[in-house]
Design a protein around this motif. Structure first.
Motif, PDB file in Angstrom:
ATOM      1  N   ASN A 105      32.321  48.838  53.134  1.00 25.80           N
ATOM      2  CA  ASN A 105      32.654  49.462  51.914  1.00 25.80           C
ATOM      3  C   ASN A 105      33.479  48.491  51.256  1.00 25.80           C
ATOM      4  O   ASN A 105      33.723  48.630  49.664  1.00 25.80           O
ATOM      5  CB  ASN A 105      33.695  50.795  52.318  1.00 25.80           C
ATOM      6  CG  ASN A 105      33.059  51.892  53.028  1.00 25.80           C
ATOM      7  OD1 ASN A 105      31.785  51.973  53.007  1.00 25.80           O
ATOM      8  ND2 ASN A 105      33.723  52.820  53.978  1.00 25.80           N
ATOM      9  N   LYS A 109      32.486  47.814  47.296  1.00 30.13           N
ATOM     10  CA  LYS A 109      33.328  48.400  46.277  1.00 30.13           C
ATOM     11  C   LYS A 109      34.304  47.315  45.536  1.00 30.13           C
ATOM     12  O   LYS A 109      34.948  47.723  44.511  1.00 30.13           O
ATOM     13  CB  LYS A 109      34.467  49.694  46.716  1.00 30.13           C
ATOM     14  CG  LYS A 109      33.436  50.875  47.257  1.00 30.13           C
ATOM     15  CD  LYS A 109      32.745  51.442  46.123  1.00 30.13           C
ATOM     16  CE  LYS A 109      32.012  52.680  46.713  1.00 30.13           C
ATOM     17  NZ  LYS A 109      31.299  53.211  45.690  1.00 30.13           N
ATOM     18  N   GLN A 115      38.775  53.846  48.972  1.00 32.67           N
ATOM     19  CA  GLN A 115      38.495  54.124  50.219  1.00 32.67           C
ATOM     20  C   GLN A 115      39.560  54.772  51.039  1.00 32.67           C
ATOM     21  O   GLN A 115      39.805  54.719  52.400  1.00 32.67           O
ATOM     22  CB  GLN A 115      37.838  53.004  51.007  1.00 32.67           C
ATOM     23  CG  GLN A 115      36.447  52.261  50.531  1.00 32.67           C
ATOM     24  CD  GLN A 115      35.601  53.336  50.355  1.00 32.67           C
ATOM     25  OE1 GLN A 115      35.273  54.037  51.190  1.00 32.67           O
ATOM     26  NE2 GLN A 115      34.670  53.172  48.975  1.00 32.67           N
TER      27      GLN A 115
END
Length: 259
Positions: A105, A109, A115
């Motif tokens: 993640n 990102k 997150q």
């Protein structure tokens, strides 16, 4: 020292609370080593988890840090397996599963800000308040409380609609007063008083106060309070305190504005 840290007694007896409570518990878990045997897997588990939390708190990171985070994940996984084997603890829940995807993640990102699973914690306050007034049969009682509150809201809506239908359109209605404006900043944290010359000398290397002359500034911008050239005065420097809403946990915060 942690600001706004909750002091919690009997943390092991908490069955339900919002996410901030458990974050505060993690901050003080360093005292766990005094309660468990030496080289306990619980201590190693908490150490690995706190390191992971610290790495994930970095909004911008590097490849070397992500590699270190991967090593921490392996260490954390080994601790979880040992605890499950010895104590039958199950780590089969969503937030624990998210940790295994943290690096992917982050790479996708480029930041950990998107997150954060704690953003939705603010929406659980109503449910938490209901839980506090229940006993062991919490699920059924919460459902009844929610039904009663929903019925009360519907009654209020019906009453409001009836009152609105009874209003005469020809009456001169007094408009409601405008809400007072909310000042989101204030002056605080005052320092000791200084003469204009001392303040200018102190801020000489500050680019924000370059070529500052307090007497000229006050004469130009505060004409209602003119100062004579021979008049002495002192100033009290203060910090700007800003009230804002955190984008992490949606709570109201207050901090010093730093430019």
């Amino acid at each position: 020292r942690w600001r706004n840290l909750k002091h919690i007694s009997g943390a092991t007896n908490i069955s339900y609370s919002e996410g901030q409570t458990f974050v505060d518990i993690l901050k003080v878990c360093c005292y766990l080593v005094q309660l468990v045997p030496s080289n306990s897997w619980f201590v190693q588990y908490m150490r690995a988890l706190q390191k992971i939390q610290a790495m994930l708190a970095l909004e911008v990171t590097t490849k070397s840090r992500l590699e270190y985070l991967r090593e921490l994940q392996l260490e954390y996984k080994a601790c979880c397996e040992k605890i499950s084997e010895k104590h039958g603890k199950s780590f089969n829940y969503l937030k624990h599963h998210f940790l295994s995807h943290a690096i992917e993640n982050f790479m996708a990102k480029r930041t950990s800000r998107n997150q954060n699973t704690r953003v939705g914690e603010g929406f659980q306050q109503e449910l938490s308040e209901m839980y506090q007034i229940t006993n062991k049969n919490a699920e059924h009682q919460i459902a009844l409380i929610e039904e009663n509150e929903e019925a009360m809201v519907r009654l209020d809506m019906q009453v409001a609609m009836w009152q609105k239908s009874q209003e005469d359109a020809g009456d001169d209605l007094i408009p409601p007063p405008a809400p007072e404006s909310f000042v989101h900043w204030s002056l605080g944290a005052p320092e000791r008083r200084l003469s204009p010359m001392s303040f200018e000398s102190k801020q000489r290397n500050n680019p924000l106060f370059r070529n500052l002359n307090l007497r000229q500034y006050l004469a130009r911008h505060h004409t209602a309070h003119p100062l004579r050239m021979e008049q002495d005065f002192e100033i009290m420097p203060c910090k700007a305190l800003v009230n804002f809403q955190s984008s992490v946990n949606w709570k109201s915060e207050r901090d010093i504005l730093r430019c």
